[in-house]
Design a protein around this motif. Structure first.
Motif, mmCIF file in Angstrom:
data_model
loop_
_atom_site.group_PDB
_atom_site.id
_atom_site.type_symbol
_atom_site.label_atom_id
_atom_site.label_comp_id
_atom_site.label_asym_id
_atom_site.label_seq_id
_atom_site.Cartn_x
_atom_site.Cartn_y
_atom_site.Cartn_z
ATOM 1 N N SER A 18 0.827 -1.214 0.000
ATOM 2 C CA SER A 18 0.000 0.000 0.000
ATOM 3 C C SER A 18 0.861 1.263 0.000
ATOM 4 O O SER A 18 0.548 2.237 -0.697
ATOM 5 N N TYR A 19 1.973 1.265 0.736
ATOM 6 C CA TYR A 19 2.854 2.443 0.775
ATOM 7 C C TYR A 19 3.636 2.596 -0.527
ATOM 8 O O TYR A 19 3.961 3.715 -0.937
ATOM 9 N N ALA A 20 3.955 1.492 -1.175
ATOM 10 C CA ALA A 20 4.630 1.582 -2.476
ATOM 11 C C ALA A 20 3.712 2.246 -3.483
ATOM 12 O O ALA A 20 4.139 3.093 -4.293
ATOM 13 N N LYS A 21 2.443 1.874 -3.431
ATOM 14 C CA LYS A 21 1.446 2.440 -4.346
ATOM 15 C C LYS A 21 1.233 3.923 -4.073
ATOM 16 O O LYS A 21 1.114 4.741 -4.987
ATOM 17 N N THR A 22 1.218 4.307 -2.787
ATOM 18 C CA THR A 22 0.920 5.689 -2.398
ATOM 19 C C THR A 22 2.129 6.615 -2.553
ATOM 20 O O THR A 22 1.993 7.745 -3.024
ATOM 21 N N HIS A 23 3.310 6.139 -2.146
ATOM 22 C CA HIS A 23 4.469 7.026 -2.047
ATOM 23 C C HIS A 23 5.568 6.772 -3.082
ATOM 24 O O HIS A 23 6.379 7.671 -3.341
ATOM 25 N N PHE A 24 5.612 5.564 -3.641
ATOM 26 C CA PHE A 24 6.684 5.252 -4.584
ATOM 27 C C PHE A 24 6.095 4.699 -5.882
ATOM 28 O O PHE A 24 6.516 3.654 -6.382
ATOM 29 N N GLY A 25 5.094 5.414 -6.402
ATOM 30 C CA GLY A 25 4.412 4.985 -7.615
ATOM 31 C C GLY A 25 5.360 4.767 -8.775
ATOM 32 O O GLY A 25 6.303 5.547 -8.980
ATOM 33 N N ARG A 38 10.861 -8.040 -5.077
ATOM 34 C CA ARG A 38 10.917 -7.149 -3.911
ATOM 35 C C ARG A 38 11.391 -5.737 -4.274
ATOM 36 O O ARG A 38 11.342 -4.841 -3.421
ATOM 37 N N LYS A 39 11.815 -5.538 -5.497
ATOM 38 C CA LYS A 39 12.386 -4.242 -5.860
ATOM 39 C C LYS A 39 11.414 -3.082 -5.640
ATOM 40 O O LYS A 39 11.779 -2.037 -5.101
ATOM 41 N N LEU A 40 10.188 -3.243 -6.085
ATOM 42 C CA LEU A 40 9.211 -2.152 -5.977
ATOM 43 C C LEU A 40 8.721 -1.932 -4.547
ATOM 44 O O LEU A 40 8.043 -0.943 -4.271
ATOM 45 N N LEU A 41 9.069 -2.840 -3.626
ATOM 46 C CA LEU A 41 8.583 -2.755 -2.252
ATOM 47 C C LEU A 41 9.661 -2.341 -1.260
ATOM 48 O O LEU A 41 9.355 -2.078 -0.099
ATOM 49 N N ILE A 42 10.908 -2.301 -1.698
ATOM 50 C CA ILE A 42 12.002 -2.085 -0.754
ATOM 51 C C ILE A 42 11.939 -0.703 -0.096
ATOM 52 O O ILE A 42 12.164 -0.557 1.109
ATOM 53 N N CYS A 43 11.633 0.337 -0.879
ATOM 54 C CA CYS A 43 11.619 1.689 -0.318
ATOM 55 C C CYS A 43 10.470 1.875 0.675
ATOM 56 O O CYS A 43 10.646 2.484 1.734
#
Length: 517
Positions: A173-180, A269-274
């Motif tokens: 959810s945070y990847a979608k919101t903050h690291f689109g 996991r790349k898109l989720l690491i941040c």
């Protein structure tokens, strides 16, 4: 581990736990060997359900299909298993999605095992139990698990959780919101960390006050961060805040997650690491965590250990109910009368209505706490009781079990509002109605709150009907109860249920004859 039940014919009890997480679906197969759990097989499939949850909390068709596809695969692996040997737990996304019932209904057609949606606190409890059984520790420990849609926290000692919390922040959810689109920048990190800190604010003071001697991290997100930090040579294993901030600075040198090439960082996991790192940094800063170690155990292991407890008749739900009895000063003598009457009737109609031992257990729980709302007000006690049961923290109960208790208690007296009975994916409507009838009768028959008051009860049942045999001589002495039973017949008739009491008809016929004379 690749052993499967088909490959291993050893005389052992096999069981499986399935975790329908917001990022991945996991399955663990194990067996009980000399009282301990031996893990045999693991499966993990990336689903990212949380990615399909929009701002209105509606789960997309694409996400639903991804989940159903994996369930088909799991169903094939679990084909040899008996229903009681498999427990399936669904977490954040399916407890939040407004159309979760749609997913559950469609899952029923292709996946033969019941799916239990659990609360955030129950998820935290399972995670803690998984860690506690996996690795012993003397003293208090803090356990943290970053999931796809939520992050769970627990403080406990030994196998006993002392404080549980679930916060709505996850790596998907945070990847979608903050690291689109996988974009990285210091500003994006800052926004994500601040939001996570705001989400943590309500639990900070109570968790700090509890204290701990060891902090433990579980889940793929924390494992990935640990592996990256170790791979960069910054740590031997344990994580500290300085290393997390150093990793954040390192990642900010890149514009996109696609550019990252790090030891321990897999493609999925790349898109989720941040996003995961942002949540972990916020937790370290807000809870003042000095050092965190990774443990390879989580929710599904906790589920397995609880399954073994139930096999040994150690059901935590019984402890939860007794806790309510003590907290709300329930009249235990009356609760026991109602419970015994309800279970006595159930035993006689069990085969006709195909009621399980689990149904009997839940009916007994409902009978034990049906008067819990008296602490609020005796007027409308059924509504107050249902409210408490809907909103209480009940370890061991999934959401539908808790909802069923509340439903039974809500309509244990007065009018039954069929349109207010919720949809259950785990329970068919006839079962709900049958248990409700048994509870209503048990309460009604014990209205005088006296021991050794009731005669021998004989009951038989068919579809949407129950016949109750009462001695005519006894019923003639209970004029108020007889009138109440007649009213109950009318109430049940409105929901297309027939309550047949021959002695009541005999009583009416005798009264008519007397009036005629």
């Amino acid at each position: 581990m690749t052993n499967t039940p088909q490959q291993d014919n050893a005389a052992s009890a096999y069981m499986a736990a399935v975790d329908l997480g917001s990022n991945s679906f996991h399955m663990v197969i194990a067996r009980i060997v000399q009282g301990d759990i031996q893990l045999l097989h693991r499966e993990k499939q990336k689903v990212q359900l949380a990615e399909g949850l929009n701002d209105d909390l509606v789960l997309s068709e694409e996400a639903i299909e991804r989940g159903l596809t994996v369930l088909r695969q799991f169903a094939d692996t679990l084909q040899p298993f008996a229903p009681q040997s498999v427990r399936v737990i669904a977490t954040y996304t399916l407890r939040r999605a407004k159309n979760a019932a749609t997913f559950l209904r469609r899952a029923k057609t292709l996946f033969p095992f019941p799916i239990e949606v659990i609360s955030g606190q129950e998820e935290a409890r399972f995670i803690y139990q998984g860690v506690a059984h996996f690795e012993h520790f003397d003293g208090k420990r803090l356990v943290m698990d970053i999931g796809g849609g939520s992050t769970e926290f627990a403080i406990g000692e030994g196998s006993q959780p002392l404080r549980l919390a679930s916060r709505n922040m996850g790596c998907v959810s945070y990847a979608k919101t903050h690291f689109g689109a996988g974009k990285i920048s210091s500003r994006r990190f800052q926004r994500a960390i601040v939001q996570a800190e705001q989400e943590l604010e309500p639990i900070v003071s109570s968790f700090r006050a509890s204290g701990w001697q060891q902090a433990v991290g579980t889940s793929g997100t924390i494992k990935t961060i640990r592996d990256i930090v170790v791979g960069l040579g910054w740590s031997q294993g344990a994580l500290e805040l300085t290393q997390l901030l150093q990793l954040k600075d390192y990642l900010q040198k890149f514009d996109s997650c696609d550019e990252l090439q790090l030891t321990g960082l897999t493609e999925d996991r790349k898109l989720l690491i941040c996003s995961g790192l942002s949540i972990l940094i916020a937790a370290f800063q807000m809870l003042q965590i000095e050092q965190l170690v990774y443990v390879d155990a989580a929710l599904r292991e906790g589920v397995l250990y609880e399954m073994t407890d139930r096999l040994q008749h150690l059901d935590i739900r019984e402890q939860s109910i007794q806790s309510l009895v003590q907290r709300y000063a329930i009249d235990q003598a009356q609760a026991e009368r109602v419970k015994q009457t309800a279970l006595q009737l159930l035993a006689q109609v069990k085969d006709s209505w195909q009621l399980t031992d689990e149904a009997a257990l839940l009916l007994g729980f409902a009978a034990t706490v049906y008067e819990i709302g008296l602490q609020i007000n005796s007027s409308g006690v059924q509504k107050h009781s249902a409210y408490i049961l809907q909103n209480a923290n009940l370890p061991g109960f999934n959401q539908e079990q808790q909802q069923l208790l509340a439903c039974l208690v809500r309509f244990h007296r007065r009018k039954i509002r069929a349109d207010e009975i919720p949809y259950f994916s785990l329970y068919e409507l006839p079962l709900v109605m049958n248990l409700l009838v048994l509870l209503r009768l048990a309460v009604l028959l014990n209205q005088k709150r006296r021991d050794e008051f009731l005669p021998d009860l004989q009951a038989s049942a068919r579809v949407q009907s129950l016949q109750l045999q009462l001695p005519l001589s006894w019923l003639q002495q209970q004029t108020v109860l007889a009138a109440d039973l007649q009213q109950e017949q009318k109430s049940l008739k409105k929901i297309a249920f027939k309550l047949d009491i021959p002695a009541l008809q005999d009583l009416n016929d005798a009264q008519l004859n007397q009036d005629a004379v």
